[in-house]
Each structure stands twice: as structure tokens, then as C-alpha cells.
Design a protein around this motif. Structure first.
Motif, PDB file in Angstrom:
ATOM      1  N   PRO A   1       0.840  -1.195   0.000  1.00  0.00           N
ATOM      2  CA  PRO A   1       0.000   0.000   0.000  1.00  0.00           C
ATOM      3  C   PRO A   1       0.882   1.256   0.000  1.00  0.00           C
ATOM      4  O   PRO A   1       1.924   1.293   0.654  1.00  0.00           O
TER       5      PRO A   1
ATOM      6  N   LEU B   1      -7.660   1.719  -0.464  1.00  0.00           N
ATOM      7  CA  LEU B   1      -7.889   1.308   0.923  1.00  0.00           C
ATOM      8  C   LEU B   1      -8.209   2.528   1.785  1.00  0.00           C
ATOM      9  O   LEU B   1      -7.442   3.495   1.811  1.00  0.00           O
TER      10      LEU B   1
ATOM     11  N   LYS C   1      -1.887   2.503  15.622  1.00  0.00           N
ATOM     12  CA  LYS C   1      -2.084   1.410  14.678  1.00  0.00           C
ATOM     13  C   LYS C   1      -3.116   1.806  13.625  1.00  0.00           C
ATOM     14  O   LYS C   1      -4.127   2.435  13.924  1.00  0.00           O
ATOM     15  N   LEU C   2      -2.836   1.454  12.394  1.00  0.00           N
ATOM     16  CA  LEU C   2      -3.740   1.762  11.289  1.00  0.00           C
ATOM     17  C   LEU C   2      -4.781   0.655  11.154  1.00  0.00           C
ATOM     18  O   LEU C   2      -4.442  -0.530  11.210  1.00  0.00           O
ATOM     19  N   ILE C   3      -6.036   1.075  10.977  1.00  0.00           N
ATOM     20  CA  ILE C   3      -7.129   0.130  10.749  1.00  0.00           C
ATOM     21  C   ILE C   3      -7.552   0.280   9.298  1.00  0.00           C
ATOM     22  O   ILE C   3      -7.978   1.370   8.878  1.00  0.00           O
ATOM     23  N   PHE C   4      -7.449  -0.801   8.525  1.00  0.00           N
ATOM     24  CA  PHE C   4      -7.724  -0.760   7.102  1.00  0.00           C
ATOM     25  C   PHE C   4      -9.104  -1.319   6.796  1.00  0.00           C
ATOM     26  O   PHE C   4      -9.540  -2.300   7.415  1.00  0.00           O
ATOM     27  N   GLY C   5      -9.748  -0.708   5.807  1.00  0.00           N
ATOM     28  CA  GLY C   5     -10.915  -1.340   5.220  1.00  0.00           C
ATOM     29  C   GLY C   5     -10.468  -2.450   4.278  1.00  0.00           C
ATOM     30  O   GLY C   5      -9.275  -2.649   4.039  1.00  0.00           O
TER      31      GLY C   5
ATOM     32  N   TYR D   1       2.065  -5.794   9.711  1.00  0.00           N
ATOM     33  CA  TYR D   1       0.687  -6.071   9.297  1.00  0.00           C
ATOM     34  C   TYR D   1       0.653  -7.387   8.538  1.00  0.00           C
ATOM     35  O   TYR D   1       1.613  -7.752   7.845  1.00  0.00           O
TER      36      TYR D   1
ATOM     37  N   GLN E   1      -1.645  -9.308   5.601  1.00  0.00           N
ATOM     38  CA  GLN E   1      -2.691  -9.084   4.607  1.00  0.00           C
ATOM     39  C   GLN E   1      -3.028 -10.402   3.910  1.00  0.00           C
ATOM     40  O   GLN E   1      -2.242 -10.911   3.103  1.00  0.00           O
TER      41      GLN E   1
ATOM     42  N   PRO F   1      -4.893  -4.946   5.044  1.00  0.00           N
ATOM     43  CA  PRO F   1      -3.897  -5.335   6.056  1.00  0.00           C
ATOM     44  C   PRO F   1      -4.470  -5.269   7.468  1.00  0.00           C
ATOM     45  O   PRO F   1      -5.285  -4.398   7.773  1.00  0.00           O
TER      46      PRO F   1
ATOM     47  N   PHE G   1      -3.332  -5.118  11.562  1.00  0.00           N
ATOM     48  CA  PHE G   1      -2.236  -4.749  12.447  1.00  0.00           C
ATOM     49  C   PHE G   1      -1.866  -5.913  13.355  1.00  0.00           C
ATOM     50  O   PHE G   1      -2.728  -6.486  14.024  1.00  0.00           O
TER      51      PHE G   1
ATOM     52  N   GLN H   1       3.426  -3.198  16.996  1.00  0.00           N
ATOM     53  CA  GLN H   1       4.289  -2.053  16.702  1.00  0.00           C
ATOM     54  C   GLN H   1       5.438  -2.025  17.698  1.00  0.00           C
ATOM     55  O   GLN H   1       5.231  -2.262  18.898  1.00  0.00           O
TER      56      GLN H   1
ATOM     57  N   GLN I   1       2.281  -1.570  20.946  1.00  0.00           N
ATOM     58  CA  GLN I   1       0.857  -1.872  20.744  1.00  0.00           C
ATOM     59  C   GLN I   1       0.786  -3.250  20.107  1.00  0.00           C
ATOM     60  O   GLN I   1       1.713  -3.658  19.389  1.00  0.00           O
ATOM     61  N   ARG I   2      -0.346  -3.927  20.317  1.00  0.00           N
ATOM     62  CA  ARG I   2      -0.521  -5.241  19.733  1.00  0.00           C
ATOM     63  C   ARG I   2      -1.945  -5.386  19.227  1.00  0.00           C
ATOM     64  O   ARG I   2      -2.889  -4.930  19.884  1.00  0.00           O
ATOM     65  N   GLY I   3      -2.095  -6.003  18.092  1.00  0.00           N
ATOM     66  CA  GLY I   3      -3.413  -6.298  17.549  1.00  0.00           C
ATOM     67  C   GLY I   3      -3.887  -7.640  18.054  1.00  0.00           C
ATOM     68  O   GLY I   3      -3.300  -8.235  18.961  1.00  0.00           O
TER      69      GLY I   3
ATOM     70  N   LEU J   1       3.503  -7.295   5.819  1.00  0.00           N
ATOM     71  CA  LEU J   1       3.969  -5.944   5.504  1.00  0.00           C
ATOM     72  C   LEU J   1       4.584  -5.296   6.733  1.00  0.00           C
ATOM     73  O   LEU J   1       4.038  -5.379   7.834  1.00  0.00           O
TER      74      LEU J   1
END
Lengths: 111, 115
Positions: free
Chosen positions: A44, A87, A98-102, B35, B37, B43, B45, B48, B56-58, B90
């Protein structure tokens, strides 16, 4: 329900057309908003940030409506090279959260 | 100015194996995010790293772990691989503490296939 929702498409449009993508987000605490472009099997890349006042970059215009939790991207005079997945991205915490993606919306521009 | 680099570009593993993916951030960047995907999805998360710590953690299991080195580069480790771990991984780099931007720049990714 996903935190960021987009219509996956695909959107098939002729060259020169105007196309609009929409996105909704569920977390009202979201602080930063972006559109990224992703070409097939590539990473991206940031297309543009989105601000409440709206912003424009050449043929691309992005809008944010915080009250409706809605983000849009308008592409005017579509080119073949605009074919990609777009996106919608939100960030709950500005400055490297943290990025939240569609899921992404696929655009195919045809000659 | 080198962008974000990742290695390897492609990897094939079998279920139950372990894998290590590597990332070097963009010059001047101190924060690395990872990330996952899956095909046809955006993607997601994973975690980090900043100042060599996970910040941070997803929503990923403990099989996913990472590390950041003093030169800001990072590794992602996945243990006990499952078929569902097949994806593009990623790495994104950014700068913490710079008020003017929270833009993350992505590397080309590592495509992992688990058989």
C-alpha cells in the motif's frame, strides 16, 4: 461489524469517468484518516490524508464527515493508471498509532 | 534515500515450522509496525515496536512475536505455522514524536505460503 467498511467493488469505469468511493468507520475516537492505493501484489502507498475541511490533490478529492463517520474519495477524469485497490484507513491514535484498514475497493478503468 | 526494505520476498514453509521475517525502516524512522494481509482483505495490524519494545498489539496469538534492534530494524517471528498464516506480511515505518505526521511507509512485503 468491521471497524472500517468499504464496498469492495469492483468498480469498472471508462477512461475519463468520475468515480466516487465511500467508507464508514465505527469508532468515533478515530483521529486520523487516509486513503492508500495498492497495486496488484504490491505494498500500500499513501494517496492522501483526509481532513474535515476536505482536501484536493490534482484529480483526487477526499472528504471527511466526522458526524456521520464517513470518508469519501472522488477521482475525476479517470486514467488507465488509476486501476488499483483503494484502501480506506483510520488511526485511533494520532502520531504512529495502529492503522485500521478497510477491505479495499477495486477500480478498473477501461479504455 | 532507501525506503523500507523487507526480506525475504517470498517464503514457503510447512505447517508446524517457524519463520522469521526481517524489516529495515526508512532512514530516520524509529518505529516499525507489522501487518498481515490475507488475499482479498485489507492489512491487519499485528504489533508495533518503538525503542526496542512492543508498544501496541493487535488481535494476534502469542505465536506471533517480534523484536526491534538498536538500529531500529525489526524481526517478526511466527511459531507453529498454520495454513491460515499464509499471507503477505507488511512492515511499515514511521517516526514517533513528530507532531506533523503520523504517516506510515510500507515495505514491499514478504509473501509467506504455508503448505
Amino acid at each position: 461489524r468491521k471497524e472500517v467498511e468499504q464496498d469492495p467493488g469492483p468498480f469498472n469505469v471508462p477512461e475519463g469517468a468520475t468515480v466516487a468511493f465511500n467508507c464508514t468507520y465505527s469508532n468515533s475516537a478515530s483521529q486520523s484518516f487516509f486513503w492508500y492505493r495498492q497495486d496488484c501484489r504490491k505494498e500500500p502507498k499513501l494517496l492522501m490524508s483526509v481532513y474535515s475541511s476536505g482536501n484536493e490533490d490534482g484529480r483526487f478529492t477526499a472528504q471527511l464527515n466526522r458526524a456521520s463517520q464517513y470518508i469519501s474519495l472522488l477521482i475525476r477524469d479517470s486514467k488507465l493508471s488509476d486501476s488499483a485497490t483503494y484502501l480506506c484507513v483510520v488511526n485511533r491514535v494520532s502520531n504512529t498509532g495502529k492503522l485500521i484498514f478497510g477491505q479495499g475497493t477495486t477500480l478498473q478503468v477501461k479504455p | 534515500d532507501a525506503g523500507v526494505t523487507q526480506s525475504p520476498t517470498h517464503l514457503i514453509k510447512t505447517r508446524g515450522q517457524q519463520v522469521t521475517l526481517r524489516c529495515s525502516p526508512k532512514s530516520g524512522h524509529d518505529t516499525v509496525s507489522w501487518y498481515q494481509q490475507a488475499l482479498g482483505q485489507g492489512p491487519q495490524f499485528i504489533f508495533q515496536y518503538y525503542e526496542e519494545e512492543e508498544r501496541q498489539r493487535g488481535n494476534f496469538p502469542d505465536r506471533f512475536s517480534g523484536h526491534q534492534f538498536p538500529n531500529y530494524s525489526s524481526e517478526l517471528n511466527v511459531n507453529a505455522l498454520l495454513l491460515g498464516d499464509s499471507a503477505l506480511y507488511l512492515c511499515a515505518s514511521s517516526i514517533t514524536g513528530l507532531a506533523s505526521t503520523d504517516t506510515q511507509y510500507f515495505g514491499p512485503g514478504t509473501r509467506l505460503t504455508v503448505l
